[in-house]
Motif scaffolding. Structure first.
Motif, mmCIF file in Angstrom:
data_model
loop_
_atom_site.group_PDB
_atom_site.id
_atom_site.type_symbol
_atom_site.label_atom_id
_atom_site.label_comp_id
_atom_site.label_asym_id
_atom_site.label_seq_id
_atom_site.Cartn_x
_atom_site.Cartn_y
_atom_site.Cartn_z
ATOM 1 N N ASN A 110 5.280 -3.341 -2.713
ATOM 2 C CA ASN A 110 5.762 -4.325 -3.681
ATOM 3 C C ASN A 110 7.141 -3.968 -4.237
ATOM 4 O OD1 ASN A 110 4.977 -2.137 -5.221
ATOM 5 N ND2 ASN A 110 3.899 -3.351 -6.779
ATOM 6 N N ASP A 111 7.873 -3.147 -3.507
ATOM 7 C CA ASP A 111 9.236 -2.808 -3.907
ATOM 8 C C ASP A 111 10.060 -4.088 -4.053
ATOM 9 O OD1 ASP A 111 12.227 -2.123 -3.166
ATOM 10 O OD2 ASP A 111 11.306 -0.217 -3.704
ATOM 11 N N PRO A 112 10.945 -4.169 -5.052
ATOM 12 C CA PRO A 112 11.756 -5.376 -5.261
ATOM 13 C C PRO A 112 12.541 -5.816 -4.037
ATOM 14 C CG PRO A 112 11.920 -3.934 -7.173
ATOM 15 C CD PRO A 112 11.149 -3.183 -6.141
ATOM 16 N N ALA A 113 12.995 -4.879 -3.220
ATOM 17 C CA ALA A 113 13.769 -5.243 -2.030
ATOM 18 C C ALA A 113 12.922 -6.004 -1.021
ATOM 19 C CB ALA A 113 14.356 -3.992 -1.377
ATOM 20 N N ILE A 114 11.626 -5.709 -0.961
ATOM 21 C CA ILE A 114 10.720 -6.443 -0.075
ATOM 22 C C ILE A 114 10.299 -7.753 -0.736
ATOM 23 C CG2 ILE A 114 8.517 -6.391 1.158
ATOM 24 C CD1 ILE A 114 8.764 -3.346 1.280
ATOM 25 N N ALA A 115 9.987 -7.686 -2.009
ATOM 26 C CA ALA A 115 9.523 -8.872 -2.733
ATOM 27 C C ALA A 115 10.575 -9.976 -2.755
ATOM 28 C CB ALA A 115 9.134 -8.483 -4.147
ATOM 29 N N ALA A 116 11.849 -9.597 -2.756
ATOM 30 C CA ALA A 116 12.917 -10.590 -2.872
ATOM 31 C C ALA A 116 12.895 -11.621 -1.759
ATOM 32 C CB ALA A 116 14.269 -9.871 -2.900
ATOM 33 N N GLU A 117 12.491 -11.227 -0.552
ATOM 34 C CA GLU A 117 12.463 -12.147 0.585
ATOM 35 C C GLU A 117 11.083 -12.747 0.819
ATOM 36 O OE1 GLU A 117 14.930 -13.262 2.254
ATOM 37 O OE2 GLU A 117 16.521 -11.908 1.539
ATOM 38 N N ASN A 118 10.116 -12.401 -0.026
ATOM 39 C CA ASN A 118 8.733 -12.839 0.188
ATOM 40 C C ASN A 118 8.162 -13.485 -1.076
ATOM 41 O OD1 ASN A 118 7.897 -11.636 3.038
ATOM 42 N ND2 ASN A 118 9.134 -10.080 2.000
ATOM 43 N N SER A 119 8.881 -14.472 -1.579
ATOM 44 C CA SER A 119 8.471 -15.171 -2.797
ATOM 45 C C SER A 119 7.095 -15.813 -2.617
ATOM 46 C CB SER A 119 9.496 -16.245 -3.138
ATOM 47 O OG SER A 119 9.119 -16.962 -4.288
ATOM 48 N N GLY A 120 6.231 -15.607 -3.583
ATOM 49 C CA GLY A 120 4.894 -16.187 -3.535
ATOM 50 C C GLY A 120 3.884 -15.392 -2.744
ATOM 51 N N VAL A 121 4.315 -14.315 -2.114
ATOM 52 C CA VAL A 121 3.414 -13.466 -1.325
ATOM 53 C C VAL A 121 2.863 -12.358 -2.222
ATOM 54 C CG1 VAL A 121 3.202 -11.921 0.659
ATOM 55 C CG2 VAL A 121 4.681 -13.941 0.792
ATOM 56 N N ASN A 122 1.574 -12.123 -2.169
ATOM 57 C CA ASN A 122 0.938 -11.088 -2.976
ATOM 58 C C ASN A 122 1.059 -9.738 -2.270
ATOM 59 O OD1 ASN A 122 -0.528 -9.774 -4.955
ATOM 60 N ND2 ASN A 122 -2.519 -10.384 -4.102
ATOM 61 N N LEU A 123 2.177 -9.073 -2.489
ATOM 62 C CA LEU A 123 2.408 -7.764 -1.873
ATOM 63 C C LEU A 123 1.647 -6.693 -2.647
ATOM 64 C CD1 LEU A 123 6.255 -8.131 -1.325
ATOM 65 C CD2 LEU A 123 4.519 -8.094 0.480
ATOM 66 N N PRO A 124 0.899 -5.850 -1.968
ATOM 67 C CA PRO A 124 0.089 -4.849 -2.666
ATOM 68 C C PRO A 124 0.930 -3.725 -3.260
ATOM 69 C CG PRO A 124 -0.061 -4.524 -0.301
ATOM 70 C CD PRO A 124 0.713 -5.796 -0.500
ATOM 71 N N ASP A 125 0.434 -3.157 -4.332
ATOM 72 C CA ASP A 125 1.067 -1.987 -4.942
ATOM 73 C C ASP A 125 0.484 -0.744 -4.265
ATOM 74 O OD1 ASP A 125 2.395 -0.202 -6.532
ATOM 75 O OD2 ASP A 125 1.101 -0.496 -8.293
ATOM 76 N N SER A 126 0.883 -0.551 -3.015
ATOM 77 C CA SER A 126 0.331 0.557 -2.220
ATOM 78 C C SER A 126 1.434 1.186 -1.383
ATOM 79 C CB SER A 126 -0.799 0.068 -1.312
ATOM 80 O OG SER A 126 -0.335 -0.949 -0.435
ATOM 81 N N ASN A 127 1.146 2.371 -0.879
ATOM 82 C CA ASN A 127 2.135 3.116 -0.106
ATOM 83 C C ASN A 127 2.399 2.486 1.262
ATOM 84 O OD1 ASN A 127 2.578 5.137 -2.026
ATOM 85 N ND2 ASN A 127 0.844 6.347 -1.290
ATOM 86 N N ILE A 128 3.632 2.545 1.687
ATOM 87 C CA ILE A 128 4.020 2.151 3.046
ATOM 88 C C ILE A 128 3.787 3.342 3.968
ATOM 89 C CG2 ILE A 128 5.954 1.520 4.533
ATOM 90 C CD1 ILE A 128 7.182 0.097 2.077
ATOM 91 N N GLN A 129 3.079 3.120 5.059
ATOM 92 C CA GLN A 129 2.829 4.166 6.053
ATOM 93 C C GLN A 129 3.680 3.858 7.286
ATOM 94 O OE1 GLN A 129 0.860 6.619 5.083
ATOM 95 N NE2 GLN A 129 0.114 5.595 3.234
ATOM 96 N N PHE A 130 4.824 4.523 7.418
ATOM 97 C CA PHE A 130 5.724 4.243 8.537
ATOM 98 C C PHE A 130 5.280 5.034 9.774
ATOM 99 C CE2 PHE A 130 9.754 5.167 10.889
ATOM 100 C CZ PHE A 130 9.967 3.876 11.346
ATOM 101 N N VAL A 131 5.248 4.364 10.914
ATOM 102 C CA VAL A 131 4.820 4.991 12.174
ATOM 103 C C VAL A 131 5.987 4.965 13.163
ATOM 104 C CG1 VAL A 131 3.129 4.980 14.052
ATOM 105 C CG2 VAL A 131 2.476 4.146 11.773
ATOM 106 N N HIS A 132 6.264 6.104 13.774
ATOM 107 C CA HIS A 132 7.361 6.214 14.742
ATOM 108 C C HIS A 132 6.890 6.957 15.979
ATOM 109 C CE1 HIS A 132 7.790 10.465 13.693
ATOM 110 N NE2 HIS A 132 7.764 10.115 12.405
ATOM 111 N N ARG A 133 7.711 6.996 16.986
ATOM 112 C CA ARG A 133 7.366 7.705 18.220
ATOM 113 C C ARG A 133 7.478 9.215 18.040
ATOM 114 N NH1 ARG A 133 7.814 4.372 22.893
ATOM 115 N NH2 ARG A 133 7.625 6.244 24.176
ATOM 116 N N SER A 134 6.595 9.931 18.694
ATOM 117 C CA SER A 134 6.633 11.390 18.657
ATOM 118 C C SER A 134 7.200 11.975 19.939
ATOM 119 C CB SER A 134 5.221 11.950 18.428
ATOM 120 O OG SER A 134 4.351 11.560 19.491
#
Length: 366
Positions: free
Chosen positions: A168-192
């Motif tokens: 629910n960071d403001p930078a994400i919320a700004a482009e997703n008006s009306g979307v219920n973004l959770p107040d939870s951690n982002i788990q980023f996945v990348h190649r190993s």
């Protein structure tokens, strides 16, 4: 005697990892029942008894679903040609190609100058590098109740650098008006593993994200996130992890039912990752003589911004004429008859002019 002559005269016997009647993808590291060239002779040896020709390749996981389809379909029409392909990542694919343990390699990152020099020193000739298809690298995510996620550059750059850690960071919320973004951690996945998909992804990050400092390569030191092997592994990790987001090839996300974010391109437009939008990244671009076209941040205002070609790596000479002819036939068939499969899976078929140049280049193989 030149290195290439010595290379042509050596015989081969070595084990290779995965095979089926027409193709095998993403299997284990070894199979004692299958033979392949040794490190010093990728072109030596016969095509097998009874007119059967066996080809072995290894490399990028990015095009693996398409190669699986192509090689299986080709085998149905040409049962005497058997093709095995190990989806081991571009880094390992380039290594096996340079070592001469496969008949062809596959990579989503063009060969580096030092890799070309290593090949020339070993084999006395230039390697052949040709594109086979294009595709897009997408942000796939697992976020319950959130459909049609949109990410600005500030948002996705912040996620990969670790500066944005909550959904629910403001930078994400700004482009997703009306979307219920959770107040939870982002788990980023990348190649190993060493990955051409990582190269394409980080090549874009280097161009688009001011705070990205890890460079562009097949393997980088990630500032944040969890690693997984192959596009297969990243896709599975995202599926299994609520709150996860990571980068993978479009067809993997599509085939596994993962949500994909629309992201901001260079022109400031939020673009969904469709094959049509991905193809626009290459529109009007000039393909260099070595086919190593890179478009890290396309100018086209309607283009999806993270798209790449993927290349086959071939030897300039094959002692076994049957292998040479089979490779020529497989490449030509894939770029013509195989276009429908590319479309079905969400890849970007080569335009006719480029496909013709590729076929001409492959026809030069001795």
């Amino acid at each position: 005697m030149t290195s290439l002559t010595r290379f042509k005269r050596r015989a081969f016997i070595a084990a290779i990892g995965c095979v089926s009647m027409g193709l095998a993808v993403s299997c284990g590291p070894s199979n004692p029942d299958v033979s392949a060239p040794t490190a010093t002779s990728p072109t030596a040896g016969g095509g097998g008894g009874g007119g059967t020709v066996s080809l072995s390749g290894a490399g990028a996981s990015f095009p693996a679903p398409l190669y699986q389809r192509w090689f299986a379909d080709y085998n149905k029409q040409n049962p005497n040609t058997q093709i095995s392909y190990q989806s081991v990542g571009s880094g390992a694919g380039v290594e096996q190609f340079l070592a001469g343990t496969v008949d062809f390699g596959a990579t989503d990152a063009p060969l580096k100058a030092e890799e070309r020099e290593k090949f020339k020193a070993k084999f006395g000739a230039e390697p052949i590098q040709v594109p086979m298809t294009g595709g897009s690298v997408v942000f796939a995510y697992n976020l319950d109740g959130v459909d049609g996620l949109k990410l600005s550059r500030d948002a996705y750059c912040g996620i990969v650098t670790g500066e944005i850690t909550r959904w629910n960071d403001p930078a994400i919320a700004a482009e997703n008006s009306g979307v219920n973004l959770p107040d939870s951690n982002i788990q980023f996945v990348h190649r190993s593993d060493g990955s051409g998909t990582t190269f394409a992804f980080t090549n874009h990050l280097q161009a688009a994200c001011p705070n990205w400092t890890a460079g562009a390569n097949k393997a980088v030191e990630w500032p944040v996130g969890t690693g997984a092997k192959g596009n297969e592994g990243v896709t599975a990790q995202i599926q299994q992890t609520p709150g996860a987001i990571g980068y993978t090839e479009f067809s993997y996300a599509k085939e596994n039912g993962l949500q994909m974010a629309a992201i901001e391109n260079k022109a400031g437009n939020i673009v969904e990752p469709t094959p049509e939008a991905g193809a626009l990244a290459f529109k009007g671009e000039t393909v260099p003589a070595d086919f190593a076209l890179l478009v890290p941040d396309p100018e086209n205002p309607d283009a999806y911004p993270i798209s790449t070609l993927t290349w086959l790596l071939l030897y300039p000479e094959y002692q076994d004429a049957a292998k040479k002819e089979a490779l020529n036939s497989v490449v030509g068939w894939s770029l013509t008859d195989g276009k429908s499969a590319a479309n079905d899976l969400g890849y970007i078929p080569l335009e006719t002019e480029l496909a013709d140049k590729v076929k001409t280049e492959v026809a030069k193989i001795q």
